[in-house]
Design a protein around this motif. Structure first.
Motif, mmCIF file in Angstrom:
data_model
loop_
_atom_site.group_PDB
_atom_site.id
_atom_site.type_symbol
_atom_site.label_atom_id
_atom_site.label_comp_id
_atom_site.label_asym_id
_atom_site.label_seq_id
_atom_site.Cartn_x
_atom_site.Cartn_y
_atom_site.Cartn_z
ATOM 1 N N UNK A 69 0.810 -1.220 0.000
ATOM 2 C CA UNK A 69 0.000 0.000 0.000
ATOM 3 C C UNK A 69 0.847 1.276 0.000
ATOM 4 N N UNK A 70 2.004 1.231 0.629
ATOM 5 C CA UNK A 70 2.804 2.448 0.779
ATOM 6 C C UNK A 70 3.696 2.724 -0.426
ATOM 7 N N UNK A 71 3.686 1.823 -1.402
ATOM 8 C CA UNK A 71 4.649 1.911 -2.507
ATOM 9 C C UNK A 71 4.570 3.241 -3.262
ATOM 10 N N UNK A 72 3.367 3.756 -3.498
ATOM 11 C CA UNK A 72 3.207 4.982 -4.284
ATOM 12 C C UNK A 72 3.321 6.253 -3.441
ATOM 13 N N UNK A 73 3.591 6.095 -2.149
ATOM 14 C CA UNK A 73 3.628 7.259 -1.263
ATOM 15 C C UNK A 73 5.023 7.549 -0.714
ATOM 16 N N UNK A 74 5.976 6.660 -0.947
ATOM 17 C CA UNK A 74 7.329 6.880 -0.427
ATOM 18 C C UNK A 74 8.340 6.727 -1.559
ATOM 19 N N UNK A 75 9.558 7.100 -1.296
ATOM 20 C CA UNK A 75 10.604 7.030 -2.322
ATOM 21 C C UNK A 75 10.937 5.585 -2.670
ATOM 22 N N UNK A 76 11.445 5.393 -3.887
ATOM 23 C CA UNK A 76 11.762 4.043 -4.351
ATOM 24 C C UNK A 76 12.860 3.403 -3.509
ATOM 25 N N UNK A 77 13.827 4.201 -3.078
ATOM 26 C CA UNK A 77 14.925 3.650 -2.280
ATOM 27 C C UNK A 77 14.434 3.156 -0.914
ATOM 28 N N UNK A 78 13.553 3.935 -0.290
ATOM 29 C CA UNK A 78 12.998 3.520 0.999
ATOM 30 C C UNK A 78 12.099 2.300 0.838
ATOM 31 N N UNK A 79 11.326 2.285 -0.243
ATOM 32 C CA UNK A 79 10.447 1.131 -0.495
ATOM 33 C C UNK A 79 11.267 -0.145 -0.684
ATOM 34 N N UNK A 80 12.375 -0.016 -1.399
ATOM 35 C CA UNK A 80 13.243 -1.173 -1.614
ATOM 36 C C UNK A 80 13.802 -1.684 -0.289
ATOM 37 N N UNK A 81 14.188 -0.745 0.573
ATOM 38 C CA UNK A 81 14.721 -1.126 1.882
ATOM 39 C C UNK A 81 13.667 -1.841 2.724
ATOM 40 N N UNK A 82 12.463 -1.289 2.745
ATOM 41 C CA UNK A 82 11.392 -1.873 3.555
ATOM 42 C C UNK A 82 10.982 -3.249 3.034
#
Length: 246
Positions: free
Chosen positions: A145-158
Motif C-alpha cells: 500500500x505504501x509503494x506509491x507514497x514513499x521514495x523508491x529507495x525507501x520502499x526497496x529497503x522496507x
C-alpha cells in the motif's frame, strides 16, 4: 486463558448458587464432586449448558463427556439475545444467565457430542493456517500500500526487511496445506464429502475444509437453507427496517 470457571446450577427453586473452579482437570473434578453433593442431584436429569469458548472449555468438555453427563454447547449471541435487556456483566452473572437460559429453553436442548479425532486435528490445522495468513498479510499489505507514497529507495529497503519473513511464512502455509490435504485424503468419509464440495463451481479446498468443520461433516447442519443462513447468503425481508438494506 481463563484460569477459573463459574458454574451456576439452576433449578425451579434455586438460581442464586454459584461455584467457582480452577480451569484445570483437578479443579473441575472437585467442582463436579460439589455439584453431586447438592440435595436432589440427579446425573440423569442434569444438563451442562455453556457458551462456545474454543479451547478454553476443553477440559470441562472432556470430563463431562467421560462422566456421561449431558452437554449443551450454545452460541453466546443466542444466549445474550434471548435474555432481553441486561445490566451488569461479571463471570458470576454470566454463569447464572446461562443456567437460566438453559432452564427456560430446556425443550429446545441440543446435546453435544465430540467430533471425531480427525476433525479435531483438522480444526487445529485450519486455525494455524488462518493465523499464518493473518501474519503474512500483516507484513505484506502495508508494504504494498505504501509503494506509491514513499521514495523508491525507501520502499526497496522496507521490502528487503520483510522479504525473508514473507518467504518463510509462505513456505509454512504450503506445508500446512499439504498436511490438511493428506489428512482429508486419508479418511474415506472426509474425502468423499470433500470431493463433492470441490466439485461445485467456486468452491475450492479452503472453503471445502471450512464447510467440513462448520458442519461437523455435514451433521450439525444438513439442510441447504440453514447452511445458506450460516454462510450469510440467505435472503431475509427487512422492509420494516428504518433504513432498508440494499
Amino acid at each position: 486463558m481463563p484460569k477459573t470457571l463459574w458454574i451456576g446450577p439452576c433449578t425451579l427453586s434455586n438460581t442464586a448458587l454459584c461455584l467457582v473452579a480452577d480451569n484445570t482437570l483437578k479443579g473441575i473434578k472437585e467442582a463436579l464432586t460439589q455439584l453431586k453433593a447438592l440435595p436432589g442431584w440427579n446425573s440423569a436429569q442434569a444438563v451442562f449448558c455453556m457458551e462456545h469458548t474454543g479451547i478454553y472449555n476443553a477440559h470441562l468438555l472432556e470430563l463431562l463427556y467421560e462422566s456421561k453427563l449431558s452437554i449443551w454447547l450454545e452460541s453466546s449471541l443466542q444466549i445474550k439475545q434471548a435474555g432481553g435487556m441486561q445490566r451488569g456483566k461479571t463471570d458470576k452473572v454470566d454463569a447464572q444467565r446461562i443456567a437460566q437460559y438453559a432452564y427456560r429453553f430446556r425443550d429446545q436442548v441440543r446435546l453435544w457430542t465430540p467430533p471425531r479425532q480427525v476433525m479435531q486435528k483438522l480444526a487445529f490445522l485450519s486455525a494455524t493456517r488462518q493465523r499464518l495468513n493473518q501474519a503474512y498479510n500483516l507484513l505484506a499489505v502495508p508494504v504494498t500500500e505504501q509503494e506509491t507514497f514513499i521514495s523508491k529507495s525507501l520502499q526497496k529497503t522496507l521490502k528487503g526487511n520483510v522479504k525473508k519473513s514473507l518467504a518463510a511464512l509462505k513456505e509454512e502455509q504450503k506445508a500446512i496445506d499439504v498436511q490438511i490435504h493428506d489428512l482429508i485424503q486419508a479418511d474415506a468419509h472426509l474425502k468423499e464429502l470433500f470431493d463433492l464440495m470441490v466439485s461445485v463451481p467456486g468452491v475450492g479446498p479452503v472453503i471445502a475444509t471450512e464447510l467440513l468443520l462448520a458442519t461437523n461433516e455435514m451433521q450439525a447442519i444438513s439442510e441447504p437453507k440453514k447452511l445458506a443462513c450460516h454462510a450469510g447468503v440467505a435472503p431475509f425481508d427487512r422492509a420494516a427496517c428504518a433504513v432498508p438494506l440494499r
